[in-house]
Design a protein around this motif. Structure first.
Motif, PDB file in Angstrom:
ATOM      1  N   MET B 159      39.698  38.145  34.890  1.00 19.12           N
ATOM      2  CA  MET B 159      39.829  37.998  36.311  1.00 19.12           C
ATOM      3  C   MET B 159      38.909  37.116  36.920  1.00 19.12           C
ATOM      4  O   MET B 159      38.986  36.471  37.782  1.00 19.12           O
ATOM      5  N   GLU B 161      37.767  34.376  35.771  1.00 20.91           N
ATOM      6  CA  GLU B 161      38.171  33.010  35.195  1.00 20.91           C
ATOM      7  C   GLU B 161      39.324  32.650  36.285  1.00 20.91           C
ATOM      8  O   GLU B 161      39.332  31.397  36.633  1.00 20.91           O
ATOM      9  N   ALA B 162      40.060  33.566  36.555  1.00 19.14           N
ATOM     10  CA  ALA B 162      41.105  33.148  37.435  1.00 19.14           C
ATOM     11  C   ALA B 162      40.548  32.985  39.028  1.00 19.14           C
ATOM     12  O   ALA B 162      40.853  31.928  39.390  1.00 19.14           O
ATOM     13  N   ALA B 163      39.486  33.689  39.177  1.00 16.62           N
ATOM     14  CA  ALA B 163      38.804  33.263  40.305  1.00 16.62           C
ATOM     15  C   ALA B 163      38.236  32.123  40.540  1.00 16.62           C
ATOM     16  O   ALA B 163      38.255  31.191  41.418  1.00 16.62           O
ATOM     17  N   VAL B 164      37.516  31.758  39.326  1.00 19.47           N
ATOM     18  CA  VAL B 164      36.996  30.197  39.090  1.00 19.47           C
ATOM     19  C   VAL B 164      38.071  29.449  39.378  1.00 19.47           C
ATOM     20  O   VAL B 164      37.830  28.230  39.805  1.00 19.47           O
ATOM     21  N   LEU B 165      39.360  29.411  38.608  1.00 18.47           N
ATOM     22  CA  LEU B 165      40.331  28.488  38.811  1.00 18.47           C
ATOM     23  C   LEU B 165      40.839  28.322  40.397  1.00 18.47           C
ATOM     24  O   LEU B 165      41.557  27.339  40.525  1.00 18.47           O
ATOM     25  N   LEU B 166      40.736  29.305  41.135  1.00 17.13           N
ATOM     26  CA  LEU B 166      41.067  29.401  42.321  1.00 17.13           C
ATOM     27  C   LEU B 166      40.115  28.729  43.367  1.00 17.13           C
ATOM     28  O   LEU B 166      40.294  28.729  44.428  1.00 17.13           O
ATOM     29  N   GLY B 167      38.951  28.288  42.643  1.00 18.12           N
ATOM     30  CA  GLY B 167      37.917  27.537  43.510  1.00 18.12           C
ATOM     31  C   GLY B 167      36.552  28.126  43.657  1.00 18.12           C
ATOM     32  O   GLY B 167      35.621  27.612  44.228  1.00 18.12           O
ATOM     33  N   CYS B 168      36.439  29.524  43.104  1.00 18.61           N
ATOM     34  CA  CYS B 168      35.096  30.080  43.040  1.00 18.61           C
ATOM     35  C   CYS B 168      33.937  29.563  42.283  1.00 18.61           C
ATOM     36  O   CYS B 168      34.331  29.136  41.089  1.00 18.61           O
ATOM     37  N   SER B 169      32.799  29.397  42.453  1.00 19.41           N
ATOM     38  CA  SER B 169      31.766  29.264  41.636  1.00 19.41           C
ATOM     39  C   SER B 169      31.764  30.730  40.719  1.00 19.41           C
ATOM     40  O   SER B 169      32.200  31.484  41.075  1.00 19.41           O
ATOM     41  N   ARG B 170      31.022  30.503  39.428  1.00 25.86           N
ATOM     42  CA  ARG B 170      30.669  31.857  38.664  1.00 25.86           C
ATOM     43  C   ARG B 170      30.046  32.791  39.509  1.00 25.86           C
ATOM     44  O   ARG B 170      30.416  33.847  39.272  1.00 25.86           O
ATOM     45  N   ARG B 176      32.823  38.245  44.574  1.00 25.71           N
ATOM     46  CA  ARG B 176      34.180  38.429  45.140  1.00 25.71           C
ATOM     47  C   ARG B 176      35.015  39.146  44.462  1.00 25.71           C
ATOM     48  O   ARG B 176      35.910  39.942  44.930  1.00 25.71           O
ATOM     49  N   VAL B 177      34.898  39.175  43.027  1.00 30.71           N
ATOM     50  CA  VAL B 177      35.616  39.792  42.129  1.00 30.71           C
ATOM     51  C   VAL B 177      35.034  41.142  41.275  1.00 30.71           C
ATOM     52  O   VAL B 177      35.805  42.063  41.370  1.00 30.71           O
TER      53      VAL B 177
END
Lengths: 337, 259
Positions: B159, B161-170, B176-177
């Protein structure tokens, strides 16, 4: 290559000291639907994670759209990934899941709304915008995950085993859905699968991998009809593969003298290419299975077991009967190591 | 029929043992007499009123609240990143770290208190309040790490990793997640930590100084001097407070899933 959207050069991928992919070169053209196919442990998922930026290659380069992104962090690459587990955000509803990436881009609220609505519509989930992922079926979750990646308008969309968590009927729906979405959006798709029938049905080109190396690349019909190696033939349904040495075929149980000599390592026959009922060799029928349009036989021979099939309309043989069969050179297929 | 009767009486007896003392305290606090007795010597609310007039009770209640809230927040600020690191990364000696973190609940409180007094307050010249704060933070930390770890383990890492691929930083992905999805675990850890800190006696006993006492210690010393029913009244009020907290937690968080 100027028209390749994704280009992997001399890629070496390793977890700590374990090298998974030693040296990989691959070019993907814009708008292509590529399947990375292979048994588990062949490095296909690792390759996908490296393209996404979730793992750093040990050496080699990754170019996207002509730009070197080897050291670029995952959140800057503009790549979408649909996870095998979908990886939806459980605390957000469908609308907010799809809006997640758009909000990070700080788009205007009206723009977000129209993009999300369009995205949900594309995958047929517009009526479920307020549902939480836990309240959706597996197929709906998968489509939501697809929409979440698509609204970001990625340069490349990666899909990890996109059909493996779905039941047979949904699988067919999703396959059609993926092809339609790909046609409509023109997005380049790279998907990972261990199922050759999925790859054959969906991909424009198949990259068959084994032990981190590319075994063969080609269109589905090339791989199916003209496998180059024993591994590829095995993967695409050649059930009778024998080593050839001199003018003898060598199987598990023993060898069989044949009348021909070939310059190849192996000879392979699909079940339908084996002649039953006449020929120069004897085999005992140990299994008979009716499969609709044809009948499948299992023959016990000097080579070991052979699978053969003949049209259902032809004369039937019974279990225990000894019959003549042939492995003609003309219908055989030469394979190299 | 007989076994049904037997099991019912066991339930009734168990409940009596658990709730009985609570009833006795409530009633003892309602006494009109000057000494703690049961059954109460007449009925009045004067001891419940007196609780609020005793100055030292007010001061020690404030200190206990400060330690319970502040100490638990500090423990969570340390514990959440620790739990995250232990559950997400293959860090060396993870098991050893878990054991060390759990030490304050394994080692008897008396020993922890004495050790802190001997090696923290005396040589380093820490004030009693700082020592108490550190001690309570350390005591709550095991609960923070354990409870937050268990909710992190239920959360799949793809989850993030999905957020990172959508533009989030770690870090962005964590905020956020991860945080929204372990929220109930964090709140459960907070309540558990709060209760642990608030009811803590043995460690606080060693770290009390002139004018600086936590509420349980203050109640103990009050009872040594005056044996009037106000302590019973105060205990009853605190018990009601705990029941209210647990009730709210259960209602809104499904608290019992975490304990």
């Amino acid at each position: 290559m100027s028209n390749s959207i994704l280009s992997l050069k001399k890629l070496n991928l390793a977890y700590n000291k374990t090298v998974v992919v030693p040296d990989l070169d691959l070019d993907v053209r814009e708008g292509e639907l590529i399947a990375l196919l292979g048994p588990s442990g062949c490095g296909k998922t690792t390759t996908m994670r490296a393209i996404a930026g979730l793992m750093a290659p040990h050496s080699g380069t990754i170019h996207i759209d002509g730009k070197d992104v080897t050291r670029m962090p995952a959140n800057k690459r503009g790549i979408g990934l649909v996870f095998q587990s979908y990886a939806l955000f459980p605390h957000l509803n469908a609308f907010e899941n799809v809006a997640f990436g758009l909000r990070l881009k700080k788009l205007a609220e009206t723009e977000i709304k129209s993009k999300v609505e369009h995205g949900l519509q594309t995958v047929g989930l517009a009526h479920l915008a307020t549902r939480k992922p836990a309240e959706m079926s597996g197929g709906q979750q998968q489509r939501l995950s697809l929409a979440r990646s698509l609204v970001m308008e990625p340069k490349i969309l990666l899909l990890d085993e996109p059909l493996s968590n779905l039941d047979a009927r949904l699988r067919l729906d999703m396959r059609t859905e993926l092809q339609r979405v790909q046609r409509e959006t023109g997005v380049t798709m790279v998907f990972v699968t261990h199922d050759q029938s999925e790859a054959l049905a969906l991909a424009d080109r198949i990259v068959l991998m084994k032990d981190g190396l590319i075994e063969q690349i080609g269109t589905p019909s090339e791989l199916y009809n003209r496998p180059r190696t024993k591994f590829a033939a095995d993967f695409f349904g050649f059930e009778n593969i024998f080593k050839i040495s001199g003018n003898a075929l060598v199987g598990d149980a023993g060898s069989l003298q044949v009348s021909y000599q070939v310059d190849a390592e192996y000879l392979a026959w699909r079940p339908s290419a084996v002649t039953v009922g006449n020929g120069s060799y004897n085999g005992k029928i140990v299994g008979v299975a009716f499969a609709g349009e044809h009948i499948e036989y299992v023959l016990e021979t000097l080579l070991g077991q052979i699978t053969a099939s003949s049209p259902a309309a032809e004369r039937k043989f019974k279990v225990g009967e000894t019959i003549k069969f042939d492995l003609p050179l003309a219908s055989g297929f030469a394979l190299y190591p | 029929m007989n076994s049904k009767l037997a099991s019912r009486s066991i339930i009734v007896i168990t409940l009596l043992f658990l709730i009985g003392p609570f009833g006795i305290i409530i009633l003892a606090g309602l006494s009109a007499g000057d000494f703690m007795t049961f059954p109460p010597d007449g009925i009045s609310l004067k001891w419940y009123a007196k609780v609020f007039e005793v100055k030292s009770f007010r001061a020690s209640f404030a200190l206990s609240m400060f330690l319970a809230i502040g100490g638990t927040i500090a423990a969570l600020l340390l514990g959440i990143p620790a739990a995250y690191a232990i559950s997400r990364y293959k860090i060396p000696f993870a098991e050893t770290i878990k054991t060390i973190v759990a030490a304050p609940i394994i080692v008897p409180g008396i020993i922890v208190g004495l050790a802190l007094l001997r090696y923290l307050v005396v040589p380093l010249n820490f004030t009693v309040t700082i020592a108490l704060f550190l001690a309570h933070t350390a005591l709550v930390l095991p609960y923070a790490v354990r409870v937050v770890s268990s909710s992190l383990n239920n959360l799949r890492s793809d989850m993030e990793e999905a957020a990172v691929l959508l533009g989030c930083s770690r870090v962005g992905a964590f905020i956020r997640v991860v945080l929204p999805n372990i929220r109930s675990g964090v709140l459960a850890a907070f309540i558990l930590g709060f209760v642990t800190s608030f009811n803590q006696v043995p460690v606080s006993l060693f770290l009390s100084g002139p004018g600086v006492r936590t509420l349980p210690i203050d109640m103990l010393s009050y009872m040594e001097m005056t044996y009037d029913p106000s302590v019973a009244a105060l205990s009853a009020l605190l018990a009601f407070l705990s029941v209210a907290i647990v009730f709210i937690a259960e209602k809104f968080l499904g608290f019992s899933r975490y304990v």
